[in-house]
Write a protein that holds these residues in place. Sequence first.
Motif, PDB file in Angstrom:
ATOM      1  N   VAL A 124      46.168  31.273  40.511  1.00 50.54           N
ATOM      2  CA  VAL A 124      46.471  31.552  39.448  1.00 50.54           C
ATOM      3  C   VAL A 124      47.293  31.193  38.764  1.00 50.54           C
ATOM      4  O   VAL A 124      48.239  30.889  38.934  1.00 50.54           O
ATOM      5  N   ILE A 125      46.594  31.196  37.738  1.00 49.21           N
ATOM      6  CA  ILE A 125      47.099  30.717  36.530  1.00 49.21           C
ATOM      7  C   ILE A 125      47.163  31.274  35.536  1.00 49.21           C
ATOM      8  O   ILE A 125      46.583  31.676  35.029  1.00 49.21           O
ATOM      9  N   TRP A 126      48.457  31.619  34.825  1.00 46.75           N
ATOM     10  CA  TRP A 126      48.174  32.670  33.370  1.00 46.75           C
ATOM     11  C   TRP A 126      48.995  31.950  32.503  1.00 46.75           C
ATOM     12  O   TRP A 126      50.215  31.164  32.755  1.00 46.75           O
ATOM     13  N   ASP A 127      47.940  31.598  31.605  1.00 48.55           N
ATOM     14  CA  ASP A 127      48.723  30.586  30.364  1.00 48.55           C
ATOM     15  C   ASP A 127      48.429  31.674  29.559  1.00 48.55           C
ATOM     16  O   ASP A 127      48.124  32.537  28.713  1.00 48.55           O
ATOM     17  N   LYS A 128      50.520  31.859  29.082  1.00 45.49           N
ATOM     18  CA  LYS A 128      51.117  32.798  28.633  1.00 45.49           C
ATOM     19  C   LYS A 128      50.504  32.379  26.554  1.00 45.49           C
ATOM     20  O   LYS A 128      50.446  33.273  25.691  1.00 45.49           O
ATOM     21  N   ASN A 129      50.239  31.550  26.315  1.00 47.85           N
ATOM     22  CA  ASN A 129      50.034  30.748  24.833  1.00 47.85           C
ATOM     23  C   ASN A 129      48.963  31.293  24.249  1.00 47.85           C
ATOM     24  O   ASN A 129      48.544  31.895  23.440  1.00 47.85           O
ATOM     25  N   ASN A 130      47.906  31.396  25.314  1.00 47.39           N
ATOM     26  CA  ASN A 130      46.413  31.571  25.468  1.00 47.39           C
ATOM     27  C   ASN A 130      45.735  32.746  25.991  1.00 47.39           C
ATOM     28  O   ASN A 130      45.315  33.352  25.892  1.00 47.39           O
ATOM     29  N   GLN A 131      47.397  33.504  26.232  1.00 49.96           N
ATOM     30  CA  GLN A 131      46.899  34.913  27.960  1.00 49.96           C
ATOM     31  C   GLN A 131      46.117  35.043  27.420  1.00 49.96           C
ATOM     32  O   GLN A 131      44.907  35.848  27.876  1.00 49.96           O
ATOM     33  N   LYS A 132      45.710  33.808  28.921  1.00 49.07           N
ATOM     34  CA  LYS A 132      44.569  33.561  29.663  1.00 49.07           C
ATOM     35  C   LYS A 132      44.643  33.395  31.202  1.00 49.07           C
ATOM     36  O   LYS A 132      45.829  33.306  30.681  1.00 49.07           O
ATOM     37  N   LEU A 133      44.323  34.444  32.089  1.00 45.64           N
ATOM     38  CA  LEU A 133      43.811  34.291  33.351  1.00 45.64           C
ATOM     39  C   LEU A 133      43.554  33.201  33.758  1.00 45.64           C
ATOM     40  O   LEU A 133      41.785  33.300  33.484  1.00 45.64           O
ATOM     41  N   PHE A 134      43.331  32.021  34.057  1.00 47.71           N
ATOM     42  CA  PHE A 134      42.386  30.805  35.059  1.00 47.71           C
ATOM     43  C   PHE A 134      42.800  30.924  37.136  1.00 47.71           C
ATOM     44  O   PHE A 134      43.766  30.871  36.876  1.00 47.71           O
ATOM     45  N   ALA A 135      41.822  31.587  37.006  1.00 50.42           N
ATOM     46  CA  ALA A 135      41.679  31.547  38.691  1.00 50.42           C
ATOM     47  C   ALA A 135      40.468  30.520  39.116  1.00 50.42           C
ATOM     48  O   ALA A 135      39.377  30.091  38.712  1.00 50.42           O
ATOM     49  N   ALA A 136      40.406  30.402  40.759  1.00 52.37           N
ATOM     50  CA  ALA A 136      39.774  29.437  41.144  1.00 52.37           C
ATOM     51  C   ALA A 136      40.010  29.388  42.681  1.00 52.37           C
ATOM     52  O   ALA A 136      40.962  29.127  43.331  1.00 52.37           O
ATOM     53  N   ARG A 137      38.525  29.048  43.575  1.00 51.73           N
ATOM     54  CA  ARG A 137      38.390  28.933  45.152  1.00 51.73           C
ATOM     55  C   ARG A 137      37.822  27.917  45.117  1.00 51.73           C
ATOM     56  O   ARG A 137      36.863  26.973  44.012  1.00 51.73           O
ATOM     57  N   ASP A 138      38.359  27.002  46.898  1.00 49.33           N
ATOM     58  CA  ASP A 138      38.009  26.180  46.525  1.00 49.33           C
ATOM     59  C   ASP A 138      36.055  25.393  46.391  1.00 49.33           C
ATOM     60  O   ASP A 138      36.445  26.361  46.930  1.00 49.33           O
ATOM     61  N   MET A 139      35.923  24.054  47.287  1.00 50.00           N
ATOM     62  CA  MET A 139      34.590  24.229  46.689  1.00 50.00           C
ATOM     63  C   MET A 139      33.895  24.996  48.034  1.00 50.00           C
ATOM     64  O   MET A 139      32.553  25.008  48.215  1.00 50.00           O
ATOM     65  N   PHE A 140      34.107  24.529  49.266  1.00 48.89           N
ATOM     66  CA  PHE A 140      33.671  25.201  50.235  1.00 48.89           C
ATOM     67  C   PHE A 140      34.324  26.796  50.791  1.00 48.89           C
ATOM     68  O   PHE A 140      34.124  27.890  51.785  1.00 48.89           O
ATOM     69  N   GLY A 141      35.697  27.695  50.015  1.00 49.73           N
ATOM     70  CA  GLY A 141      35.753  28.946  50.290  1.00 49.73           C
ATOM     71  C   GLY A 141      36.585  29.161  51.337  1.00 49.73           C
ATOM     72  O   GLY A 141      36.448  29.944  52.210  1.00 49.73           O
ATOM     73  N   ILE A 142      37.002  28.176  51.576  1.00 47.98           N
ATOM     74  CA  ILE A 142      38.349  27.918  52.866  1.00 47.98           C
ATOM     75  C   ILE A 142      39.745  29.089  52.708  1.00 47.98           C
ATOM     76  O   ILE A 142      39.398  29.662  53.105  1.00 47.98           O
ATOM     77  N   LYS A 143      39.939  29.264  50.787  1.00 46.94           N
ATOM     78  CA  LYS A 143      40.461  30.435  51.485  1.00 46.94           C
ATOM     79  C   LYS A 143      40.036  31.916  50.532  1.00 46.94           C
ATOM     80  O   LYS A 143      39.011  31.473  49.247  1.00 46.94           O
ATOM     81  N   PRO A 144      40.209  32.645  50.642  1.00 46.93           N
ATOM     82  CA  PRO A 144      39.777  33.713  50.150  1.00 46.93           C
ATOM     83  C   PRO A 144      40.762  33.965  48.439  1.00 46.93           C
ATOM     84  O   PRO A 144      40.925  33.591  48.465  1.00 46.93           O
ATOM     85  N   PHE A 145      39.552  34.676  47.352  1.00 35.99           N
ATOM     86  CA  PHE A 145      39.961  35.127  46.685  1.00 35.99           C
ATOM     87  C   PHE A 145      39.213  36.872  46.556  1.00 35.99           C
ATOM     88  O   PHE A 145      37.902  36.136  45.989  1.00 35.99           O
TER      89      PHE A 145
END
Length: 625
Positions: free
Chosen positions: A123-144
Motif C-alpha cells: 500500500v502506498i499513500w500519496d499525500k499530495n494527491n490524497q490517493k491510496l495505491f495498492a497492488a498484489r503480485d502477478m501470481f497472488g503469492i501474497k494476500p490482500f
Amino acid sequence: MCGFTGFIGQTENSKDVLKNMMDQIVHRGPDSYGSFIEGDVALGFRRLSIIDLEHGSQPLYNEDQSVVLVFNGEIYNFQELKGDLLKNGHIFQTNTDSEVLIHGYEEYGEAIVERLRGMFAFVIWDKNNQKLFAARDMFGIKPFYYSQMTETFLFGSEIKSFLPHPHFKKELNKRALKPYLTFQFPVLNETFFKGVYKLPAAHYLVFQDGKLDVKRYWTPEFNSTDESFEKIVQDVDHTIKESVNAHRISDVKVGSFLSSGVDSSYVASVLKPNKTFTVGFSDRHFSEIDNAKTLSDHLGIENINEVLDSDQCFDKLEDIQYIMDEPHSNPSIIPLYFLSELASRDVTVVLSGEGADELFGGYAEYETTPPLRKYKKLPKWFRQPLGKMAQKLPDMKGKNFLIRGGLPADEWFIGQAKIFSEDEATDLLNDDYQLAPTVKDIVSPYYKEAQHYDDLTKMQHLDLHLWLVNDILLKADKMSMAHSLELRVPFLDKQVMEVASKIKSEYRVNEKDTKYALRVASKKALPEESANRKKIGFPVPIRNWIKHEPYYEKIKSYFMDDYTKQFFNQKDLMKLLDEHYEGQKNNARKIWTIFMFLVWYKKYFKEPETYDEKYTTIKDKVPVN
C-alpha cells in the motif's frame, strides 16, 4: 516478509484502533512494528526482518515524506531497479528491497507494478494527491483484502485485522458457502465475510475521493514456440537455477521444504541449504519422509523431519481455521502447519515447490491414459453425445472416461478439487444458502480468456486463476506466516513463467509423463529416481481418522450442534458420516469440507473472543507491542 493493515475514514481513537488491528497479525511480523496516522488515514505494519535487518522498519517514506509505504513480500530485482532510480536522482535511505517501491512509484506511477519481479502486496499513500495505491503480485503469492464499510476503507494482509475496527460489520456472506462445497476453498472474490473482498492476483487498486478503481496489469499467456526439445530443457534448467539463486537472497538463515516430489527436490538440489524439512504420518502410504531423507543424504544436507499423530492434528484444527481467515478444507493444510512450525525452529526463510504443476503441467487430471487417447481418436459426433449423456448419470464406473473423452475441458474440468456436485450441494443446503453463483458462472470467464488454447492449456489457465491462488498459495502464506516463517516459491517467477509459456503441450504432458520438460531438466541436478517420482502431494489420512470413534464423535458433535441446522439438513450430514464410519462409502472429503466450515464458523461467529483472550498459538511466542 511482514503484514500490514490500515484504514481511511474518520475513526475515533484511531491510534488505539490501529494498534488493536496490528495486534491481530503479530505473527506476520514479530520483530518490530510501525504506524502512520495523519487525518483520517492510518497505516499499520508488523515486520519480520529478512533484508537490511537494522534499517528496514516500516512505514517507509520518500525524501520529503509525501509518499508512505507498507509492504509485504520480496522484490528480487530490486538491485537492478535501484540502480536505474539512483541514476534518475532518487535518494535511498536504506538497503531494503522495499524502498524501490516508493521511488519506483514516484518515477513510473502505477506502472511500477509491471517492472517488479517478486511476491508482493503493498500500500502506498500519496499525500499530495490524497490517493491510496495498492497492488498484489502477478501470481497472488501474497494476500490482500479490502472492504468499504460506513464510509471507511479497510485494507490488510488478513481479514482478522479488520475485526477491531468499530466500523467493521462482521456478517456471513451466504453466497460463498455453496461454491465452497464444490471447490473446497473460498473461490469467490467476495470472501466469507460479507463486503470483504480479495484483490485478485495481478491487479492493483486506487482509492481516491471515496471512489475505488480496480485494474488488471498482467494476464498469464501460453505461446508455445518451435524451439527444439533440447533447447527448451536447457532454458528450463538455466532459468530455474537463476530463479532459485535470486530467491536465496537474505540476511537470515534459509532452508527448504522437501517432499518426495520433483518440484521441491529440484529446488532443494539447486539451493543446497544446510537443512531441509519434512513431515509425514505414521499411517502407511501417508509419509514422504523416507524419500526426502534419501535425497537429502544424497545431497549432503541434513533433513529435519517429524512424524505427526492424529491427536496432535485434531487439537490444532480450530487454530488452523482461524489462521486461514476463511474456511478451507484441503487436508494438506494440516501437515503444512506443522511443517512450518518445524522449520521455524531453525530458519526464518524457506523455499518451496509451489507453482510447478500449474506452469509445467504436473497434475494427474492433465494426463490422458492410453485407453483415453485411443478413445479420443474416434469421431466427435460419436463421443460428444456419450459425454453429455454420462454427465447426467449417477456416479458409476466409466462415467469420467466418457466425459473426459467426449467433451472439451471447459465442459467438465473445474480445477483440482470437486467435492460436492452442484445438485448434491443444493440438496444439502437450506434455502437461505441456495442463492449463489453457479460453477459455470465461476469458471466461464477464465475459459473465455483461454478459448484459443488446447484442452491442456485451458486447464492450466483455469488452475492458475482459481486453484493456485485460492488454495495452494493461500494456505502456503497463512500456514508459514502463522509461525513467522517466510515462504518463497521460485517456480512462480516472471522469468520462469516466460520460459514455461513457450513449451509445447506435448512437452508438458505426454504418454511418458506429466511435467515432462521439467522432469528432464531436473535430471541435471537430481538422481533419476527423484526426477521421475510421481506426485503425492501432502497425503493426509482423513479417511482413516473419521473411522476412529473419538474423531467420529467429535465430527458428529459439530454436525448435530444447534447452529448447524441453519445451514444444512442435519439428517443428510449424519448419513454421510455414518456411511463412511461403517465402511459403506468413502465420504471423507465431503465430510471434511463440511466439518472445516463448521469449525471455522464456530471460531469466528459462535466464539468471537478476541485474539489476546483466545488465540494463543502464536501470541505466546512473539511480543505484542
